[in-house]
Scaffold this motif. Structure first.
Motif, PDB file in Angstrom:
ATOM      1  N   PHE A 177      34.890  48.880  25.981  1.00  0.00           N
ATOM      2  CA  PHE A 177      33.978  47.861  25.487  1.00  0.00           C
ATOM      3  C   PHE A 177      34.328  46.536  26.157  1.00  0.00           C
ATOM      4  O   PHE A 177      35.412  45.981  25.967  1.00  0.00           O
ATOM      5  N   ALA A 178      33.389  46.071  26.971  1.00  0.00           N
ATOM      6  CA  ALA A 178      33.624  44.960  27.893  1.00  0.00           C
ATOM      7  C   ALA A 178      32.281  44.554  28.481  1.00  0.00           C
ATOM      8  O   ALA A 178      31.236  45.085  28.095  1.00  0.00           O
ATOM      9  N   THR A 179      32.334  43.624  29.429  1.00  0.00           N
ATOM     10  CA  THR A 179      31.139  43.239  30.174  1.00  0.00           C
ATOM     11  C   THR A 179      31.239  43.805  31.583  1.00  0.00           C
ATOM     12  O   THR A 179      32.317  43.765  32.198  1.00  0.00           O
ATOM     13  N   TYR A 180      30.127  44.316  32.065  1.00  0.00           N
ATOM     14  CA  TYR A 180      30.076  44.955  33.377  1.00  0.00           C
ATOM     15  C   TYR A 180      29.132  44.182  34.300  1.00  0.00           C
ATOM     16  O   TYR A 180      28.051  43.762  33.886  1.00  0.00           O
ATOM     17  N   PHE A 181      29.580  44.004  35.536  1.00  0.00           N
ATOM     18  CA  PHE A 181      28.793  43.280  36.546  1.00  0.00           C
ATOM     19  C   PHE A 181      28.623  44.157  37.786  1.00  0.00           C
ATOM     20  O   PHE A 181      29.571  44.817  38.220  1.00  0.00           O
ATOM     21  N   CYS A 182      27.446  44.102  38.369  1.00  0.00           N
ATOM     22  CA  CYS A 182      27.269  44.667  39.697  1.00  0.00           C
ATOM     23  C   CYS A 182      27.298  43.529  40.715  1.00  0.00           C
ATOM     24  O   CYS A 182      27.090  42.364  40.367  1.00  0.00           O
ATOM     25  N   GLN A 183      27.581  43.870  41.954  1.00  0.00           N
ATOM     26  CA  GLN A 183      27.620  42.893  43.047  1.00  0.00           C
ATOM     27  C   GLN A 183      27.178  43.575  44.332  1.00  0.00           C
ATOM     28  O   GLN A 183      27.641  44.671  44.642  1.00  0.00           O
ATOM     29  N   GLN A 184      26.293  42.913  45.067  1.00  0.00           N
ATOM     30  CA  GLN A 184      25.920  43.462  46.364  1.00  0.00           C
ATOM     31  C   GLN A 184      26.866  42.914  47.425  1.00  0.00           C
ATOM     32  O   GLN A 184      27.213  41.746  47.415  1.00  0.00           O
TER      33      GLN A 184
END
Lengths: 116, 107
Positions: free
Chosen positions: B83-90
């Motif tokens: 349980f956390a925050t998820y980020f994508c990155q190009q």
């Protein structure tokens, strides 16, 4: 073990300048590109700037282009970010990051607050 | 600049659930897509690079898929520490833009 230790953050007035530093250890610093990524309080991540392993190529987000300058000293395993003409919108935690396209290791960040 | 859009912005799930987070790029980025996990007060942690390659020491319940403009991070069986925050990155072209984040909360 990779270690990235940022310093140089603090409170600065709008229009002022700060120079962030990152001391790197635990890997061959001169063999890796490096980046700065920031995170405003309670907000998401914003890639700010990157520099090639040699220092010969630099990259910037549009939001900081012309105001920030990234540099490195491979003889001292140090990464820098010179920040000029600071604005309230630059308030954030600034992370030093190993790599540019694959960010494997992050420091704990240094907080920059731009306020009068 | 390439815009990255994640969905959903937040998600409630239970331990043991299978969850998926999607990330859409504003143009094709081939497989130049990374996923990060961030817990409160901590630096982000790389989970997946090149869309589907698992970073060292990341549990295999995490997986990534996709190419072109549409990508997915899947957690096969949620654990309490997920349980956390998820980020994508190009990582296709500078500036290497991030998605706005997906906060995964306990139901």
């Amino acid at each position: 073990e990779v270690q990235l230790l940022e310093s140089g953050g603090g409170l600065v007035q709008p229009g002022g300048s700060l120079r962030l530093s990152c001391a790197a250890s635990g890997f061959t610093f001169s063999g890796y590109a490096m980046s700065w990524v920031r995170q405003a309080p309670g907000k998401g991540l914003e890639w700010v700037s990157g520099v090639s392993a040699s220092g010969g190529s630099t990259y910037y987000a549009d939001s900081v282009k012309g105001r920030f300058t990234i540099s490195r000293d491979n003889s001292k395993n140090m990464l820098f970010l010179q920040m000029n003409s600071l604005r309230a919108g630059d308030t954030a935690l600034y992370y030093c990051v190993k790599g540019t396209t694959i960010n494997t290791d992050w420091g704990q960040g240094t907080l920059v607050t731009v306020s009068s | 600049d390439i815009q990255m859009t994640q969905s959903p912005s937040s998600l409630s799930a239970s331990v043991g659930d299978r969850v998926a987070i999607t990330c859409r790029a504003g143009q094709s980025i081939s497989s130049y897509l990374n996923w990060f996990q961030q817990k409160p007060g901590k630096a982000p942690k790389l989970l997946i690079y090149a869309a589907s390659s698992l970073q060292s020491e990341v549990p295999p319940r995490f997986s990534g898929s996709g190419s072109g403009t549409d990508f997915t991070l899947t957690i096969s069986s949620l654990q309490p520490e997920d349980f956390a925050t998820y980020f994508c990155q190009q990582s296709y072209s500078s500036p290497y833009t991030f998605g706005q984040g997906t906060k995964l909360e306990i139901k």
